[in-house]
Structure formats: structure tokens, C-alpha cells
Design an enzyme around this catalytic site. Structure first.
Site, short mmCIF file in Angstrom:
data_model
loop_
_atom_site.label_atom_id
_atom_site.label_comp_id
_atom_site.label_asym_id
_atom_site.label_seq_id
_atom_site.Cartn_x
_atom_site.Cartn_y
_atom_site.Cartn_z
N GLU A 22 0.84 -1.20 0.00
CA GLU A 22 0.00 0.00 0.00
C GLU A 22 0.87 1.25 0.00
O GLU A 22 0.57 2.23 -0.68
CB GLU A 22 -0.91 0.03 1.23
CG GLU A 22 -1.97 -1.04 1.24
CD GLU A 22 -2.82 -0.96 2.49
OE1 GLU A 22 -3.97 -0.53 2.36
OE2 GLU A 22 -2.31 -1.31 3.58
N LYS A 99 -11.88 4.21 1.40
CA LYS A 99 -10.73 3.47 0.87
C LYS A 99 -11.28 2.31 0.05
O LYS A 99 -11.29 1.16 0.49
CB LYS A 99 -9.85 2.99 2.03
CG LYS A 99 -8.52 2.42 1.61
CD LYS A 99 -7.67 2.08 2.84
CE LYS A 99 -6.34 1.50 2.45
NZ LYS A 99 -5.51 1.17 3.61
#
Length: 132
Positions: A22, A99
Site C-alpha cells: 500500500e 478506501k
């Protein structure tokens, strides 16, 4: 009396998350912001300085998403709320950080956090005045 300015779907790429991929690859984050203001002064004077300039606010939200990575979307939401409350006319804010590409192992549409903060109640130890 409180009025609300809303920004919905502000999108930018950030490198937030607890996993190395990420941080390395990044992903899109989407933010919704509601800002409580008293719009009477601005509507009476027709003066932008009496309200929250939503164009500037949108740029600030993007800057917060794009700046240094954090592990949690809760932390990102807190940073955005603090930026909102730097505007003189902002009385309170509600910030939702989405997200949609979160690394979850089951099918899902979105994951998000929504926080509410008011002037004088910003930071990791702050609670919304309504909760007190």
C-alpha cells in the site's frame, strides 16, 4: 443557526496503509467533507471572505491525501478535519474517508471512516462536543 457546505467525492492518490504494498503502490482515496458554517454574513455581504472557499478546501483535502503516509484512515480523517477547521468560518466538520481499494480478502464496495469535529475539539484525544 448552522448551514452546511458539502464537498463530495474528492479523489486523490495516497500511500496510506499498514502493508508495504500500500505504501509502495498507493491507491485512490475518496473524501466527503461537510462544513458547518453560519452563512448569514456571507449571504448578506456576498463576500467570499465570510465563508469557506470550497475550491481552496478541495485543494487542501487533496494535499492531505497526497502528503506523508499514515497507517490508518482514521489518522488521515483527523488531519483533514484539522485542515477544515483552520478556516475562520468553519464551526464544525464531518469528514468521511473512503478506501475503496482496501486490501480486504472478501468482495466489498467500500470501507470508510466518518469523524465529526468542532472548533476547539481537534486532535487524537478530542471528542465531538455532542458526545460529552
Amino acid at each position: 443557526m448552522r448551514d452546511t457546505i458539502r464537498l463530495t467525492g474528492v479523489r486523490a492518490r495516497g500511500h496510506h496503509g499498514v502493508f508495504d504494498h500500500e505504501r509502495a503502490d498507493g491507491q485512490d482515496f475518496v473524501v466527503d467533507v461537510a462544513v458547518e458554517v453560519d452563512a448569514r454574513a456571507a449571504s448578506g455581504s456576498d463576500d467570499l471572505d465570510e465563508t469557506v472557499h470550497y475550491g481552496v478546501l478541495a485543494e487542501q483535502v487533496v494535499a492531505e491525501i497526497e502528503r506523508d503516509p499514515v497507517d490508518l484512515i482514521e489518522t488521515l480523517a483527523e488531519r483533514i478535519a484539522a485542515a477544515v477547521l483552520t478556516h475562520r468560518a468553519a464551526l464544525a466538520t464531518e469528514v468521511t474517508v473512503h478506501k475503496p481499494q482496501a486490501p480486504i480478502t472478501v468482495p466489498f464496495s467500500d470501507v470508510s471512516i466518518t469523524i465529526r469535529r468542532s472548533r476547539g475539539a481537534v486532535g487524537p484525544d478530542a471528542r465531538d462536543e455532542e458526545e460529552e
